[in-house]
Each structure stands twice: as C-alpha cells, then as structure tokens.
Design a protein around this motif. Structure first.
Motif, PDB file in Angstrom:
ATOM      1  N   VAL A  47       0.412  -0.997   0.194  1.00  0.00           N
ATOM      2  CA  VAL A  47      -0.041   0.015  -0.540  1.00  0.00           C
ATOM      3  C   VAL A  47       0.678   1.257  -0.404  1.00  0.00           C
ATOM      4  O   VAL A  47       0.290   2.248  -0.545  1.00  0.00           O
ATOM      5  CB  VAL A  47      -0.920  -0.218   1.138  1.00  0.00           C
ATOM      6  CG1 VAL A  47      -1.824   1.404   1.111  1.00  0.00           C
ATOM      7  CG2 VAL A  47      -1.568  -1.461   1.220  1.00  0.00           C
ATOM      8  N   GLU A  48       2.192   1.424   0.830  1.00  0.00           N
ATOM      9  CA  GLU A  48       2.800   1.855   0.935  1.00  0.00           C
ATOM     10  C   GLU A  48       3.675   2.825  -0.816  1.00  0.00           C
ATOM     11  O   GLU A  48       3.685   3.635  -1.172  1.00  0.00           O
ATOM     12  CB  GLU A  48       3.793   2.406   1.683  1.00  0.00           C
ATOM     13  CG  GLU A  48       4.478   3.678   2.112  1.00  0.00           C
ATOM     14  CD  GLU A  48       6.206   3.431   2.910  1.00  0.00           C
ATOM     15  OE1 GLU A  48       6.925   1.757   3.124  1.00  0.00           O
ATOM     16  OE2 GLU A  48       6.109   4.194   3.366  1.00  0.00           O
ATOM     17  N   LEU A  49       3.866   1.490  -1.082  1.00  0.00           N
ATOM     18  CA  LEU A  49       4.723   1.645  -2.664  1.00  0.00           C
ATOM     19  C   LEU A  49       3.511   2.024  -3.672  1.00  0.00           C
ATOM     20  O   LEU A  49       3.955   3.200  -3.949  1.00  0.00           O
ATOM     21  CB  LEU A  49       5.028   0.391  -2.876  1.00  0.00           C
ATOM     22  CG  LEU A  49       6.086   0.054  -4.163  1.00  0.00           C
ATOM     23  CD1 LEU A  49       6.932   0.751  -3.422  1.00  0.00           C
ATOM     24  CD2 LEU A  49       6.586  -0.783  -4.434  1.00  0.00           C
ATOM     25  N   ALA A  50       2.279   1.572  -3.145  1.00  0.00           N
ATOM     26  CA  ALA A  50       0.999   2.414  -4.512  1.00  0.00           C
ATOM     27  C   ALA A  50       1.129   3.398  -4.084  1.00  0.00           C
ATOM     28  O   ALA A  50       0.872   4.195  -5.536  1.00  0.00           O
ATOM     29  CB  ALA A  50       0.552   1.709  -4.264  1.00  0.00           C
ATOM     30  N   ALA A 142     -10.928  12.377 -19.019  1.00  0.00           N
ATOM     31  CA  ALA A 142     -10.725  11.700 -18.568  1.00  0.00           C
ATOM     32  C   ALA A 142      -9.449  10.715 -18.307  1.00  0.00           C
ATOM     33  O   ALA A 142     -10.084  10.600 -19.517  1.00  0.00           O
ATOM     34  CB  ALA A 142     -11.883  11.289 -17.604  1.00  0.00           C
ATOM     35  N   LYS A 143      -8.932  10.281 -17.964  1.00  0.00           N
ATOM     36  CA  LYS A 143      -7.866   9.153 -17.940  1.00  0.00           C
ATOM     37  C   LYS A 143      -7.934   8.077 -16.857  1.00  0.00           C
ATOM     38  O   LYS A 143      -7.772   8.720 -15.463  1.00  0.00           O
ATOM     39  CB  LYS A 143      -6.355  10.103 -18.294  1.00  0.00           C
ATOM     40  CG  LYS A 143      -6.351  10.288 -19.743  1.00  0.00           C
ATOM     41  CD  LYS A 143      -5.071  10.820 -19.465  1.00  0.00           C
ATOM     42  CE  LYS A 143      -4.172  12.054 -20.521  1.00  0.00           C
ATOM     43  NZ  LYS A 143      -3.584  12.224 -21.067  1.00  0.00           N
ATOM     44  N   ARG A 144      -7.579   6.933 -17.650  1.00  0.00           N
ATOM     45  CA  ARG A 144      -7.860   5.817 -16.115  1.00  0.00           C
ATOM     46  C   ARG A 144      -6.433   5.558 -15.496  1.00  0.00           C
ATOM     47  O   ARG A 144      -5.558   5.113 -16.691  1.00  0.00           O
ATOM     48  CB  ARG A 144      -8.804   4.489 -16.195  1.00  0.00           C
ATOM     49  CG  ARG A 144      -8.877   3.661 -15.092  1.00  0.00           C
ATOM     50  CD  ARG A 144      -9.968   2.462 -16.017  1.00  0.00           C
ATOM     51  NE  ARG A 144     -10.220   1.553 -14.461  1.00  0.00           N
ATOM     52  CZ  ARG A 144     -10.581   1.025 -13.811  1.00  0.00           C
ATOM     53  NH1 ARG A 144     -12.053   0.806 -14.932  1.00  0.00           N
ATOM     54  NH2 ARG A 144     -10.585   0.379 -13.667  1.00  0.00           N
ATOM     55  N   ILE A 145      -6.029   5.753 -14.392  1.00  0.00           N
ATOM     56  CA  ILE A 145      -4.514   4.963 -14.242  1.00  0.00           C
ATOM     57  C   ILE A 145      -5.225   3.273 -12.929  1.00  0.00           C
ATOM     58  O   ILE A 145      -5.698   3.611 -12.722  1.00  0.00           O
ATOM     59  CB  ILE A 145      -4.146   5.918 -13.293  1.00  0.00           C
ATOM     60  CG1 ILE A 145      -3.760   7.340 -13.568  1.00  0.00           C
ATOM     61  CG2 ILE A 145      -3.135   5.586 -12.564  1.00  0.00           C
ATOM     62  CD1 ILE A 145      -3.380   8.159 -13.493  1.00  0.00           C
ATOM     63  N   ASP A 146      -4.292   2.655 -13.837  1.00  0.00           N
ATOM     64  CA  ASP A 146      -4.133   1.355 -12.959  1.00  0.00           C
ATOM     65  C   ASP A 146      -3.402   1.542 -12.872  1.00  0.00           C
ATOM     66  O   ASP A 146      -1.976   0.535 -13.603  1.00  0.00           O
ATOM     67  CB  ASP A 146      -4.813   0.388 -14.178  1.00  0.00           C
ATOM     68  CG  ASP A 146      -5.855   0.031 -14.246  1.00  0.00           C
ATOM     69  OD1 ASP A 146      -6.812   0.704 -13.099  1.00  0.00           O
ATOM     70  OD2 ASP A 146      -7.154   0.052 -15.615  1.00  0.00           O
ATOM     71  N   LEU A 147      -2.832   1.126 -10.924  1.00  0.00           N
ATOM     72  CA  LEU A 147      -1.580   0.585 -10.812  1.00  0.00           C
ATOM     73  C   LEU A 147      -1.907  -0.786  -9.685  1.00  0.00           C
ATOM     74  O   LEU A 147      -2.678  -0.629  -9.513  1.00  0.00           O
ATOM     75  CB  LEU A 147      -1.605   1.725  -9.491  1.00  0.00           C
ATOM     76  CG  LEU A 147       0.389   1.922  -8.662  1.00  0.00           C
ATOM     77  CD1 LEU A 147       0.282   2.459  -9.956  1.00  0.00           C
ATOM     78  CD2 LEU A 147      -0.308   2.195  -7.909  1.00  0.00           C
ATOM     79  N   THR A 148      -0.908  -1.448 -10.276  1.00  0.00           N
ATOM     80  CA  THR A 148      -1.015  -3.241  -9.452  1.00  0.00           C
ATOM     81  C   THR A 148       0.213  -3.040  -9.207  1.00  0.00           C
ATOM     82  O   THR A 148       1.498  -2.902  -9.566  1.00  0.00           O
ATOM     83  CB  THR A 148      -0.971  -4.393 -10.688  1.00  0.00           C
ATOM     84  OG1 THR A 148      -2.429  -3.994 -11.341  1.00  0.00           O
ATOM     85  CG2 THR A 148      -1.502  -5.653 -10.467  1.00  0.00           C
ATOM     86  N   VAL A 149       0.322  -3.606  -7.514  1.00  0.00           N
ATOM     87  CA  VAL A 149       1.547  -3.766  -7.016  1.00  0.00           C
ATOM     88  C   VAL A 149       1.385  -5.530  -6.436  1.00  0.00           C
ATOM     89  O   VAL A 149       0.351  -5.425  -6.176  1.00  0.00           O
ATOM     90  CB  VAL A 149       2.010  -3.063  -5.604  1.00  0.00           C
ATOM     91  CG1 VAL A 149       2.600  -3.603  -4.588  1.00  0.00           C
ATOM     92  CG2 VAL A 149       1.694  -1.425  -5.983  1.00  0.00           C
ATOM     93  N   LEU A 150       1.975  -6.514  -6.793  1.00  0.00           N
ATOM     94  CA  LEU A 150       2.323  -7.512  -6.299  1.00  0.00           C
ATOM     95  C   LEU A 150       3.815  -7.537  -5.308  1.00  0.00           C
ATOM     96  O   LEU A 150       4.795  -7.488  -4.958  1.00  0.00           O
ATOM     97  CB  LEU A 150       2.937  -8.380  -6.990  1.00  0.00           C
ATOM     98  CG  LEU A 150       1.524  -8.282  -8.235  1.00  0.00           C
ATOM     99  CD1 LEU A 150       1.978  -9.230  -9.602  1.00  0.00           C
ATOM    100  CD2 LEU A 150       0.294  -8.981  -8.256  1.00  0.00           C
TER     101      LEU A 150
END
Length: 152
Positions: A47-50, A142-150
């Motif tokens: 969560v911190e990294l995201a 509008a732009k959608r930002i999808d951020l995935t952290v594994l």
C-alpha cells in the motif's frame, strides 16, 4: 497389608499419548501462524509503495497540451504513452506512465527523497487509458490509471 496408590503403566502411557497429540496440534498451529506473519507487513508495504507511485503520477500534468494544474478540458485527442526520447525521470504528464513495469521497484523514495529499503520481490505495473466515456465525458476529458503492486 497397607493399601497402595499410584498410576498404572497403562495410565501413564495413555497420558503421554494424549499430551503428545495436544502438543503436535499446538506446534502445527504455531507453524501455520508464523508462516503467515509476514503477510500484513507485505500488504502494508504494498500500500505504501502504491501510494508513492500514485503520488508521483498525479503530480504530473494531465496532458502535454494542458498547463500544470490545468483543467483537462481541451479539444485535443486522448494520446496515451510517452513521447519519443522520454524516460521515467523526464515524464511530464500522466499518460507517460502507461506500460511502466518496475520489478523490483526503482526510485521508491519517501517524501524526503530517501530511498526506501525492503522492496525486493515487489513488482509495480501501471497502465493508463482514455476513460471519458466511462464517466459520461468525451473520450479526451478523463484518463484511468490502473496501478498494480504485487508483493512477494
């Protein structure tokens, strides 16, 4: 003859067996719990990294043709992707981050600019898409930002 008291050999063996089974169950439970003890830490770090990545992305301009802090209402089309020659250090608008993949994360820094340790095994991926139609606007508004952290 005086009366004798005590436990028989059979009673002692049964007691040892019952205690052994109980100890095996407790040890098994501790092994399961200790194996999962890193999960909350990894989730917190993820969560911190995201948040670090999203903060970095959202501080950029909406688009090249919009001034810093400007409202994203303009007549241009929705262009996604970095311009020729741009690298992560020179990204100047949100859509430049499209298809960014860091594994392990590079440039994970806190608010003071200090490099954060402990992110080995994490991976971050970002995708940006035109999303005006998804929220009832024209495609370029509008732009959608999808951020995935594994986590590891």
């Amino acid at each position: 003859m005086p009366e004798q008291r005590g436990a028989t050999l059979v009673e002692l063996v049964m007691t040892i067996v019952i205690i052994s089974v109980a100890i095996a169950g407790v040890v098994g439970a501790f092994a399961l719990i200790s194996g999962r003890s890193a999960d909350p830490l990894n989730q917190t770090r993820a969560v911190e990294l995201a948040q670090l990545y999203m903060d970095e992305i959202l501080t950029r301009k909406y688009d090249d043709s919009v001034p810093q802090g400007g409202v994203p209402k303009y007549s241009g089309g929705c262009n996604i992707g970095a311009e020729a020659g741009e690298e992560r250090g020179t990204y100047d608008d949100v859509d430049d981050y499209n298809d960014l993949t860091d594994s392990p994360p590079k440039n994970a820094r806190d608010n003071d600019g200090e490099v954060l340790d402990g992110y080995a095994g994490f991976s971050v991926s970002v995708s940006v898409a035109c999303a005006g139609a998804d929220v009832g606007l024209s495609g370029s508004e509008a732009k959608r930002i999808d951020l995935t952290v594994l986590a590891p």
